[in-house]
Design a protein around this motif. Structure first.
Motif, PDB file in Angstrom:
ATOM      1  N   LYS A   1       0.829  -1.211   0.000  1.00  0.00           N
ATOM      2  CA  LYS A   1       0.000   0.000   0.000  1.00  0.00           C
ATOM      3  C   LYS A   1       0.863   1.261   0.000  1.00  0.00           C
ATOM      4  N   TYR A   2       2.107   1.102   0.409  1.00  0.00           N
ATOM      5  CA  TYR A   2       2.997   2.269   0.491  1.00  0.00           C
ATOM      6  C   TYR A   2       4.049   2.282  -0.617  1.00  0.00           C
ATOM      7  N   ARG A   3       4.003   1.303  -1.512  1.00  0.00           N
ATOM      8  CA  ARG A   3       5.129   1.172  -2.450  1.00  0.00           C
ATOM      9  C   ARG A   3       5.264   2.381  -3.370  1.00  0.00           C
ATOM     10  N   ASP A   4       4.143   3.033  -3.715  1.00  0.00           N
ATOM     11  CA  ASP A   4       4.238   4.187  -4.622  1.00  0.00           C
ATOM     12  C   ASP A   4       4.287   5.511  -3.871  1.00  0.00           C
ATOM     13  N   SER A   5       4.352   5.453  -2.554  1.00  0.00           N
ATOM     14  CA  SER A   5       4.451   6.687  -1.774  1.00  0.00           C
ATOM     15  C   SER A   5       5.921   6.927  -1.421  1.00  0.00           C
ATOM     16  N   THR A   6       6.156   7.967  -0.669  1.00  0.00           N
ATOM     17  CA  THR A   6       7.529   8.180  -0.184  1.00  0.00           C
ATOM     18  C   THR A   6       7.612   7.888   1.318  1.00  0.00           C
ATOM     19  N   ASP A   7       6.529   7.363   1.875  1.00  0.00           N
ATOM     20  CA  ASP A   7       6.499   7.083   3.317  1.00  0.00           C
ATOM     21  C   ASP A   7       7.607   6.115   3.722  1.00  0.00           C
ATOM     22  N   ARG A   8       8.238   6.425   4.842  1.00  0.00           N
ATOM     23  CA  ARG A   8       9.178   5.483   5.455  1.00  0.00           C
ATOM     24  C   ARG A   8       8.384   4.700   6.490  1.00  0.00           C
ATOM     25  N   VAL A   9       8.533   3.383   6.440  1.00  0.00           N
ATOM     26  CA  VAL A   9       7.625   2.524   7.206  1.00  0.00           C
ATOM     27  C   VAL A   9       8.392   1.715   8.253  1.00  0.00           C
ATOM     28  N   GLY A  10       7.892   1.763   9.479  1.00  0.00           N
ATOM     29  CA  GLY A  10       8.359   0.846  10.523  1.00  0.00           C
ATOM     30  C   GLY A  10       7.375  -0.316  10.563  1.00  0.00           C
ATOM     31  N   LEU A  11       7.860  -1.512  10.807  1.00  0.00           N
ATOM     32  CA  LEU A  11       6.995  -2.687  10.665  1.00  0.00           C
ATOM     33  C   LEU A  11       7.454  -3.782  11.619  1.00  0.00           C
ATOM     34  N   VAL A  12       6.502  -4.490  12.218  1.00  0.00           N
ATOM     35  CA  VAL A  12       6.854  -5.621  13.071  1.00  0.00           C
ATOM     36  C   VAL A  12       6.659  -6.907  12.268  1.00  0.00           C
ATOM     37  N   VAL A  13       7.650  -7.783  12.323  1.00  0.00           N
ATOM     38  CA  VAL A  13       7.532  -9.058  11.599  1.00  0.00           C
ATOM     39  C   VAL A  13       7.922 -10.229  12.490  1.00  0.00           C
ATOM     40  N   LYS A  14       7.203 -11.319  12.294  1.00  0.00           N
ATOM     41  CA  LYS A  14       7.599 -12.603  12.882  1.00  0.00           C
ATOM     42  C   LYS A  14       8.519 -13.288  11.856  1.00  0.00           C
ATOM     43  N   GLY A  15       8.950 -14.500  12.169  1.00  0.00           N
ATOM     44  CA  GLY A  15       9.873 -15.182  11.259  1.00  0.00           C
ATOM     45  C   GLY A  15       9.305 -15.360   9.866  1.00  0.00           C
ATOM     46  N   CYS A  16       8.094 -15.955   9.800  1.00  0.00           N
ATOM     47  CA  CYS A  16       7.509 -16.237   8.479  1.00  0.00           C
ATOM     48  C   CYS A  16       7.279 -14.939   7.714  1.00  0.00           C
ATOM     49  N   ASP A  17       6.823 -13.918   8.411  1.00  0.00           N
ATOM     50  CA  ASP A  17       6.531 -12.639   7.737  1.00  0.00           C
ATOM     51  C   ASP A  17       7.795 -12.044   7.120  1.00  0.00           C
ATOM     52  N   SER A  18       8.922 -12.225   7.832  1.00  0.00           N
ATOM     53  CA  SER A  18      10.157 -11.564   7.380  1.00  0.00           C
ATOM     54  C   SER A  18      10.590 -12.077   6.003  1.00  0.00           C
ATOM     55  N   ARG A  19      10.225 -13.325   5.691  1.00  0.00           N
ATOM     56  CA  ARG A  19      10.564 -13.845   4.360  1.00  0.00           C
ATOM     57  C   ARG A  19       9.835 -13.038   3.285  1.00  0.00           C
ATOM     58  N   GLY A  20       8.667 -12.523   3.633  1.00  0.00           N
ATOM     59  CA  GLY A  20       7.909 -11.695   2.687  1.00  0.00           C
ATOM     60  C   GLY A  20       8.642 -10.399   2.370  1.00  0.00           C
ATOM     61  N   ILE A  21       9.313  -9.844   3.368  1.00  0.00           N
ATOM     62  CA  ILE A  21      10.081  -8.609   3.123  1.00  0.00           C
ATOM     63  C   ILE A  21      11.212  -8.896   2.147  1.00  0.00           C
ATOM     64  N   VAL A  22      11.880 -10.026   2.350  1.00  0.00           N
ATOM     65  CA  VAL A  22      12.973 -10.388   1.434  1.00  0.00           C
ATOM     66  C   VAL A  22      12.443 -10.460   0.006  1.00  0.00           C
ATOM     67  N   ARG A  23      11.267 -11.085  -0.167  1.00  0.00           N
ATOM     68  CA  ARG A  23      10.707 -11.212  -1.513  1.00  0.00           C
ATOM     69  C   ARG A  23      10.380  -9.841  -2.108  1.00  0.00           C
ATOM     70  N   LEU A  24       9.814  -8.962  -1.300  1.00  0.00           N
ATOM     71  CA  LEU A  24       9.469  -7.635  -1.829  1.00  0.00           C
ATOM     72  C   LEU A  24      10.724  -6.872  -2.221  1.00  0.00           C
ATOM     73  N   LEU A  25      11.763  -7.010  -1.430  1.00  0.00           N
ATOM     74  CA  LEU A  25      13.022  -6.323  -1.765  1.00  0.00           C
ATOM     75  C   LEU A  25      13.610  -6.917  -3.046  1.00  0.00           C
ATOM     76  N   GLN A  26      13.565  -8.237  -3.159  1.00  0.00           N
ATOM     77  CA  GLN A  26      14.123  -8.880  -4.365  1.00  0.00           C
ATOM     78  C   GLN A  26      13.329  -8.512  -5.614  1.00  0.00           C
ATOM     79  N   ASP A  27      12.038  -8.289  -5.451  1.00  0.00           N
ATOM     80  CA  ASP A  27      11.184  -7.915  -6.593  1.00  0.00           C
ATOM     81  C   ASP A  27      11.206  -6.409  -6.855  1.00  0.00           C
TER      82      ASP A  27
END
Ligand code: SF4
Ligand code: SF4
Ligand code: SF4
Length: 301
Positions: A66-92
């Motif tokens: 939801k923030y990918r086209d904004s300039t917002d800097r985002v703080g986010l809490v992730v569990k282990g499984c969720d953190s893999r999603g961040i890796v994928r978004l960064l890789q994409d």
């Protein structure tokens, strides 16, 4: 978990006060004591509503889209499984690392609010005493892969039993039996698309299933169109699914979507291995199906 809640609030306060982030994403309490819901904090005075408890089940990384086209800097809490999603978004290239502040929580396992609601309402007959979420019973990565700050004590993987045993059972069916199994299963899908909406790996701006001109897939709730939906989604998840189990969790008619996802994970590892999506972040590194290699396996085509 109270300690973790307090630490999350401290971090969110610090980040907002020092203008390091524009928004902080975590969980707040839901209407029932066994529910939480995603919570988006922009003002320090709202930080007190943040919680982390045994019901913080949602994978919040999906909200980064939801923030990918904004300039917002985002703080986010992730569990282990969720953190893999961040890796994928960064890789994409869906998000820049320097716009993120990641608070990782080592996860002891989460309870499924739906199971508890069913138990309490009497709809579960007999009551299901195992309240841990199904996805947590096969968890491989309870500790976050990527983070700026890490909270909680390191956890061992919670998975029990042989990995892919259910997949092997389906692989061992004869082709007609297997086709019948999937036809029977997917016929029940009501095409609500909840599994797509919740998925962090589903990040196309315009989804093929929403296009009207041309309309690639019928919108009818028929066996053929349902199968088409699931086949296309499965192919789009190959090498990208991070096994967070959110799709299966939110399905209102209990389609066992992780059977399909796990088969893809197993085959990706077999044909392009060793590889599992989102397991490590190396800047600039791309997953197998994002790059072309003339020696790529093609026996299965
Ligand atoms: S799958 Fe693992 S990391 Fe994810 S919520 Fe369950 S126990 Fe926690
Ligand atoms: S969430 Fe379930 S019912 Fe809805 S589209 Fe996905 S599989 Fe079908
Ligand atoms: S397909 Fe399901 S398990 Fe895989 S990333 Fe998407 S929501 Fe998570």
């Amino acid at each position: 978990m109270t300690d973790i809640t307090l630490k999350i609030r401290e971090i969110a306060t610090r980040l907002l006060q020092s203008d390091q982030v524009d928004v902080f994403v975590g969980w707040e309490k839901g209407p029932q004591e066994y529910q939480t819901r995603p919570f988006f904090v922009r003002r320090v005075e709202d930080v007190e509503k943040l919680v982390f408890n045994e019901y913080s089940i949602h994978n919040l990384t999906n909200y980064l889209l939801k923030y990918r086209d904004s300039t917002d800097r985002v703080g986010l809490v992730v569990k282990g499984c969720d953190s893999r999603g961040i890796v994928r978004l960064l890789q994409d290239n869906q998000f820049k690392r320097n716009r993120l502040y990641i608070v990782g929580v080592c996860c002891p396992g989460i309870k499924d609010p739906l199971k508890i609601a069913k138990n309490q309402s009497g709809l579960a007959c007999p009551p299901n005493n195992e309240e841990i979420a199904d996805k947590c019973t096969r968890c491989l990565v309870p500790n976050p892969i990527i983070y700026d700050e890490l909270l909680g004590e390191s956890q061992e993987p919670h998975n029990s039993g042989e990995r892919f045993s259910e997949i092997k059972t389906i692989e061992n069916m004869d082709p007609n039996q297997r086709y019948q199994f999937f036809e029977d299963t997917l016929t029940q899908c009501i095409r609500c698309y909840a599994c797509r909406q919740v998925c962090v790996a589903c990040n196309c701006r315009t989804c093929i299933f929403d296009e009207m001109k041309p309309q690639w897939v019928g919108r009818e709730n028929s066996t053929t169109d349902n199968m088409m939906y699931h086949l296309v989604k499965a192919m789009h998840m190959a090498g990208r699914c991070i096994e967070c189990g959110e799709c299966e969790r939110v399905c209102p008619v209990n389609i066992p979507l992780m059977l399909i996802n796990s088969k893809l994970v197993k085959d990706m590892d077999h044909f392009f291995g060793s590889y599992e999506a989102g397991m490590e972040y190396v800047e600039g590194q791309k997953p197998p199906l994002s790059v072309y290699n003339p020696d790529d396996p093609d026996d299965f085509i």
